[in-house]
Design a protein around this motif. Structure first.
Motif, PDB file in Angstrom:
ATOM      1  N   ASP A  92     -17.566 -28.722   7.796  1.00 40.26           N
ATOM      2  CA  ASP A  92     -18.479 -27.587   7.699  1.00 40.26           C
ATOM      3  C   ASP A  92     -19.712 -27.966   6.873  1.00 40.26           C
ATOM      4  N   SER A  93     -20.881 -27.576   7.350  1.00 38.77           N
ATOM      5  CA  SER A  93     -22.111 -27.852   6.606  1.00 38.77           C
ATOM      6  C   SER A  93     -22.382 -26.810   5.527  1.00 38.77           C
ATOM      7  N   HIS A  94     -21.689 -25.677   5.559  1.00 34.69           N
ATOM      8  CA  HIS A  94     -21.873 -24.640   4.551  1.00 34.69           C
ATOM      9  C   HIS A  94     -21.127 -25.007   3.270  1.00 34.69           C
ATOM     10  N   ARG A  95     -21.590 -24.465   2.148  1.00 35.23           N
ATOM     11  CA  ARG A  95     -20.993 -24.772   0.856  1.00 35.23           C
ATOM     12  C   ARG A  95     -20.664 -23.489   0.094  1.00 35.23           C
ATOM     13  N   ALA A  96     -19.465 -23.440  -0.438  1.00 41.54           N
ATOM     14  CA  ALA A  96     -19.045 -22.342  -1.313  1.00 41.54           C
ATOM     15  C   ALA A  96     -19.009 -22.893  -2.734  1.00 41.54           C
ATOM     16  N   GLY A  97     -20.189 -22.965  -3.329  1.00 44.19           N
ATOM     17  CA  GLY A  97     -20.328 -23.516  -4.666  1.00 44.19           C
ATOM     18  C   GLY A  97     -20.508 -22.443  -5.716  1.00 44.19           C
ATOM     19  N   PRO A  98     -20.931 -22.829  -6.911  1.00 47.20           N
ATOM     20  CA  PRO A  98     -21.104 -21.859  -7.996  1.00 47.20           C
ATOM     21  C   PRO A  98     -22.019 -20.691  -7.647  1.00 47.20           C
ATOM     22  N   LYS A  99     -23.077 -20.926  -6.859  1.00 45.29           N
ATOM     23  CA  LYS A  99     -23.971 -19.824  -6.495  1.00 45.29           C
ATOM     24  C   LYS A  99     -23.249 -18.777  -5.651  1.00 45.29           C
ATOM     25  N   PHE A 100     -22.381 -19.246  -4.742  1.00 47.46           N
ATOM     26  CA  PHE A 100     -21.624 -18.302  -3.913  1.00 47.46           C
ATOM     27  C   PHE A 100     -20.737 -17.417  -4.781  1.00 47.46           C
ATOM     28  N   PHE A 101     -20.030 -18.013  -5.710  1.00 50.40           N
ATOM     29  CA  PHE A 101     -19.102 -17.232  -6.527  1.00 50.40           C
ATOM     30  C   PHE A 101     -19.836 -16.386  -7.569  1.00 50.40           C
ATOM     31  N   ALA A 102     -21.033 -16.807  -7.976  1.00 49.30           N
ATOM     32  CA  ALA A 102     -21.834 -15.969  -8.879  1.00 49.30           C
ATOM     33  C   ALA A 102     -22.313 -14.709  -8.170  1.00 49.30           C
ATOM     34  N   ALA A 103     -22.480 -14.810  -6.851  1.00 40.90           N
ATOM     35  CA  ALA A 103     -23.016 -13.684  -6.081  1.00 40.90           C
ATOM     36  C   ALA A 103     -21.947 -12.690  -5.661  1.00 40.90           C
ATOM     37  N   HIS A 104     -20.673 -13.049  -5.790  1.00 44.79           N
ATOM     38  CA  HIS A 104     -19.610 -12.185  -5.267  1.00 44.79           C
ATOM     39  C   HIS A 104     -18.474 -12.065  -6.283  1.00 44.79           C
ATOM     40  N   THR A 105     -18.102 -10.843  -6.598  1.00 45.98           N
ATOM     41  CA  THR A 105     -16.905 -10.645  -7.419  1.00 45.98           C
ATOM     42  C   THR A 105     -15.666 -10.887  -6.554  1.00 45.98           C
ATOM     43  N   VAL A 106     -14.576 -11.169  -7.223  1.00 46.05           N
ATOM     44  CA  VAL A 106     -13.310 -11.346  -6.510  1.00 46.05           C
ATOM     45  C   VAL A 106     -12.923 -10.051  -5.801  1.00 46.05           C
ATOM     46  N   SER A 107     -13.148  -8.931  -6.446  1.00 42.88           N
ATOM     47  CA  SER A 107     -12.820  -7.643  -5.819  1.00 42.88           C
ATOM     48  C   SER A 107     -13.610  -7.428  -4.539  1.00 42.88           C
ATOM     49  N   ASP A 108     -14.877  -7.799  -4.545  1.00 48.52           N
ATOM     50  CA  ASP A 108     -15.700  -7.663  -3.336  1.00 48.52           C
ATOM     51  C   ASP A 108     -15.189  -8.574  -2.224  1.00 48.52           C
ATOM     52  N   LEU A 109     -14.795  -9.779  -2.578  1.00 49.40           N
ATOM     53  CA  LEU A 109     -14.354 -10.747  -1.568  1.00 49.40           C
ATOM     54  C   LEU A 109     -13.049 -10.320  -0.900  1.00 49.40           C
ATOM     55  N   ARG A 110     -12.287  -9.462  -1.559  1.00 51.24           N
ATOM     56  CA  ARG A 110     -11.047  -8.985  -0.934  1.00 51.24           C
ATOM     57  C   ARG A 110     -11.319  -8.165   0.324  1.00 51.24           C
ATOM     58  N   ASP A 111     -12.534  -7.660   0.467  1.00 51.31           N
ATOM     59  CA  ASP A 111     -12.892  -6.888   1.658  1.00 51.31           C
ATOM     60  C   ASP A 111     -13.347  -7.783   2.810  1.00 51.31           C
ATOM     61  N   TRP A 112     -13.510  -9.057   2.558  1.00 52.92           N
ATOM     62  CA  TRP A 112     -13.946  -9.984   3.601  1.00 52.92           C
ATOM     63  C   TRP A 112     -12.773 -10.337   4.518  1.00 52.92           C
ATOM     64  N   HIS A 113     -13.100 -10.597   5.770  1.00 53.37           N
ATOM     65  CA  HIS A 113     -12.089 -11.078   6.712  1.00 53.37           C
ATOM     66  C   HIS A 113     -11.743 -12.533   6.397  1.00 53.37           C
ATOM     67  N   ASP A 114     -10.532 -12.935   6.715  1.00 55.12           N
ATOM     68  CA  ASP A 114     -10.108 -14.332   6.497  1.00 55.12           C
ATOM     69  C   ASP A 114     -11.102 -15.315   7.103  1.00 55.12           C
ATOM     70  N   HIS A 115     -11.553 -15.017   8.319  1.00 55.94           N
ATOM     71  CA  HIS A 115     -12.508 -15.888   9.006  1.00 55.94           C
ATOM     72  C   HIS A 115     -13.776 -16.056   8.177  1.00 55.94           C
ATOM     73  N   ASP A 116     -14.300 -14.962   7.630  1.00 55.20           N
ATOM     74  CA  ASP A 116     -15.559 -15.012   6.889  1.00 55.20           C
ATOM     75  C   ASP A 116     -15.402 -15.722   5.553  1.00 55.20           C
ATOM     76  N   LEU A 117     -14.248 -15.556   4.920  1.00 59.97           N
ATOM     77  CA  LEU A 117     -14.010 -16.256   3.660  1.00 59.97           C
ATOM     78  C   LEU A 117     -14.112 -17.770   3.848  1.00 59.97           C
ATOM     79  N   GLU A 118     -13.425 -18.288   4.851  1.00 58.99           N
ATOM     80  CA  GLU A 118     -13.458 -19.734   5.065  1.00 58.99           C
ATOM     81  C   GLU A 118     -14.797 -20.192   5.609  1.00 58.99           C
ATOM     82  N   LYS A 119     -15.497 -19.309   6.346  1.00 60.23           N
ATOM     83  CA  LYS A 119     -16.830 -19.645   6.847  1.00 60.23           C
ATOM     84  C   LYS A 119     -17.846 -19.797   5.721  1.00 60.23           C
ATOM     85  N   ALA A 120     -17.513 -19.329   4.514  1.00 66.59           N
ATOM     86  CA  ALA A 120     -18.419 -19.514   3.378  1.00 66.59           C
ATOM     87  C   ALA A 120     -18.667 -20.997   3.114  1.00 66.59           C
ATOM     88  N   GLY A 121     -17.715 -21.847   3.532  1.00 66.56           N
ATOM     89  CA  GLY A 121     -17.952 -23.284   3.455  1.00 66.56           C
ATOM     90  C   GLY A 121     -17.009 -24.021   2.532  1.00 66.56           C
TER      91      GLY A 121
END
Length: 768
Positions: A92-121
């Protein structure tokens, strides 16, 4: 329930044309389109082409998807649609780095679909959960290992820690992981096989003395018939289709028993064959295809055995191999008496098939000199999975179809190294990694008391006995039964550690101390002290292969799975000159030498054979008719019931639930929303049901319903918002997707001997 033998719309042998299905064959242009789509979505780099060109070939990357064999004489292309998806998903060319996690709380990410979570990179940095901000924040590797080691050492009892493994990590990291746990003082080593083929590991061992299948790839060149029970080749092991095509072409007969009509076992077009792709016709795979009721396989096998007995009575001495039975088996007479106690009326009712259908299949079995018995989770994920396997082995033993060329029992394993991890010690039993060997090699006193499997670990969490969970890959919370109960309890753990390549839902329920440790993927270059390293894995046929990553890692912060395990162990355990974690990280050859010393019968000269074309075979005693059972013989199993279900549907609205994986999915990883081979696309929140049952229950196409678990144990379990979809299924059952419907399966509703969750046979009620 509509009578399975008298339904106006459903037939056990013919497609219901008024329900969705893929009108084309498996493979073909649909497969190429699926690969092209994921290639475009992942914005794959030129290195992806290089990786795919060498995939499953000597000194290339071994596929991180299924555990199918890699042939000795490799063709131009040795990957399938699912293998390409898994490989490109990792590249995958996408990256789930510090900026991604700074932008999203864990509680918010619980509303994401499994597909979208892994698509973060791909994950890029080690992360620690910060409860104050409800975010994962970057941390140094040194700090991570120091705190993880201190947290594990702070546990009152080392046996309150659990080390889970997903089936992805290579043999080298897996061996060190198993050693680390035992040096720490526990054998709590559950594995992804606990959710799928643990039924195989436990029950095949009981009846034929080996925890794995007896076949090799060579056997498919010599078999006269192949029987399938509960295995979906087109979705779960597509490269197998090429082997089946070759077998069918030379005259081998294929007979399939499965609740759903799966396209891969009906017809196949080879995407690598230009003639077949253009002007040729698809290869018809199954000569006979029977839609057995979920849980009805024991009844079918009982009927097949009765047919064999009838044929022997009509032609004495010509059908049953009595010489083999007398010399190599035990329990034949008791088993035959039990089989004969069941009537054909009982068999027909339980299986949903007629006597004539079963006789038709038996005629193929009897006329074939060499027969291979294939099965998948359609047999293992039942409360009476032990009897499914016992009856299957009974059928094969009657004609000596185990332990000779072209014959045998062959479970098709799922994850790429799930079988290999068990071979090198990941498992809760002392037999998985002998304590005497660990004492001799490392001077440690390994525990001799059995540890916890996945179900036992979850029970330990409920009871408050388990305090720490370390996960070597995987998405355990999403894979477990009773998921909502588990998600509520996970944050109460003192320590949770995730070794991973991408974010997933399990990361979103952090313990009091929680880390995500990003690791190299199978496709990434693994360089230690300037030297490229190879890792290894075992296929479903007990062959071992080396794998060398080809791609630049997505971040210079990543460590290999081997390095992470070694550094965690070093931070946790007291100094021991025999535990050379740094040396082993620097040179994986040294780890393979240790594996050879620990398991000499399986891994002699491991390094010398690492890149042998076709892999090197570690052997199987049952293949040589050496039965490592308590009696020293293969064991017949007397049937005690005709149903594999732990609880039969009770009442007009109760149905048996079968959970499924889609064509756009590998285990808990969701690549997309097209289940092409079943003619379905869009939402995964569906409940499939045949049209006769829809009419009986007054349901409408597209209606939104709730499924409620009908196992009464004091816990309410339900999944709502499911779209009713007419589908070609037997009466009395419904189907839907795994892992979305996992919350309906109770933790305690599992296979009798192995505790494998009964994902293929849970009673549910439709609430409209």
């Amino acid at each position: 329930m509509t009578s399975p033998l008298n339904a106006p719309h459903h037939s056990a042998t013919e497609q219901d044309e008024d329900t969705p299905y893929d009108h084309g064959p498996a493979g073909g242009w649909g497969s190429l389109k699926g690969v092209s789509r994921i290639f475009a979505e992942e914005k794959s780099s030129p290195v992806a082409v290089k990786v795919l060109a060498g995939l499953n070939k000597p000194k290339g990357v071994m596929c991180s998807s299924c555990a199918w064999a890699k042939p000795k004489d490799a063709g131009p292309v040795e990957f399938c649609e699912n293998g390409a998806k898994a490989t490109l998903w990792e590249l995958d060319s996408h990256r789930a780095g510090p900026k991604f996690f700074a932008a999203h709380t864990v509680s918010d990410l619980r509303d994401w679909h499994d597909h979208d979570l892994e698509k973060a990179g791909r994950l890029t940095h080690p992360l620690r959960y910060d409860a104050g901000s409800d975010r994962y924040v970057p941390v140094s590797w040194d700090t991570a290992f120091e705190e993880i080691g201190a947290s594990l050492n702070a546990l009152d009892d080392p046996s309150s820690a659990v080390f889970y493994a997903s089936g992805h990590a290579g043999l080298e990291a897996s061996y060190l992981y198993a050693l680390y746990a035992r040096a720490m003082g526990h054998q709590n080593l559950p594995q992804s096989s606990n959710m799928c083929h643990e039924t195989t590991s436990v029950n095949l061992k009981n009846v034929i003395g080996t925890p794995v299948g007896t076949c090799t790839l060579e056997d498919f060149d010599h078999c006269d018939a192949i029987f399938f029970f509960g295995q979906n080749t087109g979705t779960n092991s597509p490269r197998f289709l090429h082997v089946l095509k070759k077998a069918v072409k030379r005259g081998c007969k294929v007979v399939t028993f499965n609740p759903l009509r799966e396209r891969g076992l009906i017809e196949f077009t080879d995407p690598q064959n230009p003639v077949q792709m253009t002007v040729g016709k698809p290869t018809q795979i199954s000569d006979k295809y029977y839609q057995v009721r979920p849980g009805g396989d024991i009844a079918v096998l009982t009927g097949l055995i009765k047919c064999v007995l009838d044929a022997e009575a009509a032609d004495p001495g010509k059908v049953i191999d009595y010489d083999f039975v007398r010399e190599h088996t035990r329990g034949y007479d008791d088993t035959i008496a039990a089989v004969q106690s069941y009537t054909w009326e009982q068999i027909e009712q339980q299986s949903g098939l007629t006597r004539a259908m079963i006789q038709e299949a038996a005629d193929i079995y009897i006329s074939a000199e060499n027969v291979i018995g294939i099965y998948g989770m359609g047999l293992t994920q039942h409360v009476n999975g032990w009897l499914n396997l016992g009856m299957y082995v009974n059928l094969l033993l009657m004609r000596g179809n185990i332990g000779r060329l072209g014959a045998g029992i062959s479970p098709v394993r799922g994850h790429s190294n799930v079988q290999g991890q068990r071979t090198v010690g990941i498992g809760e039993k002392s037999a998985h990694m002998p304590a005497d060997k660990l004492k001799a090699l490392f001077g440690i006193d390994a525990p001799t008391e059995n540890g916890m499997n996945a179900v036992h670990a979850c029970e330990g969490i409920i009871e408050g006995k388990v305090k720490a969970m370390v996960s070597l890959g995987g998405n355990l919370l999403r894979a477990l039964p009773d998921r909502e109960r588990m998600e509520a309890l996970w944050p109460k753990l003192d320590v949770t550690v995730h070794i991973a390549t991408k974010p997933n839902r399990s990361h979103l329920f952090p313990g009091k101390v929680s880390y995500i440790l990003p690791c190299l993927g199978r496709t990434d270059k693994d360089i230690q002290n300037g030297v490229p390293q190879a890792i290894s894995m075992e296929d479903t046929f007990s062959h071992i292969y080396g794998s060398i990553g080809q791609a630049e890692p997505p971040s210079d912060q990543l460590l290999s799975e081997t390095a992470i395990v070694a550094r965690m162990a070093k931070a946790t355990l007291p100094a021991n000159p025999h535990l050379r974690w740094d040396d082993w990280t620097a040179n994986y050859d040294l780890i393979r030498d240790l594996i050879s010393k620990t398991f000499p019968d399986d891994f002699a000269n491991f390094n010398d054979r690492l890149h042998e074309p076709g892999g090197f075979y570690r052997g199987n005693p049952a293949r040589d008719r050496q039965w490592k059972t308590e009696s020293g013989k293969a064991e017949f199993t007397a049937p005690t019931t005709l149903s594999a279900l732990g609880q039969e549907p009770d009442g007009d609205k109760v149905m048996t639930l079968v959970t499924l994986r889609s064509n756009d999915q590998f285990n808990t990883t969701i690549y997309g929303f097209s289940d092409r081979l079943r003619g379905l696309k869009g939402t995964r929140m569906v409940v499939l049901i045949n049209r006769d049952e829809m009419e009986r229950l007054g349901l409408e196409e597209g209606q939104s319903v709730t499924l409620r678990c009908a196992v009464e144990d004091g816990n309410y379990r339900a999944v709502s918002g499911l779209k009713v979809t007419g589908y070609d299924l037997p009466a009395g059952c419904v189907a839907g997707y795994y892992p979305e419907l996992n919350p309906l399966v109770p933790l305690g509703y599992h296979e009798k001997n192995s505790q494998t969750p009964a994902y293929k046979g849970t009673p549910v009620e439709i609430v409209s």
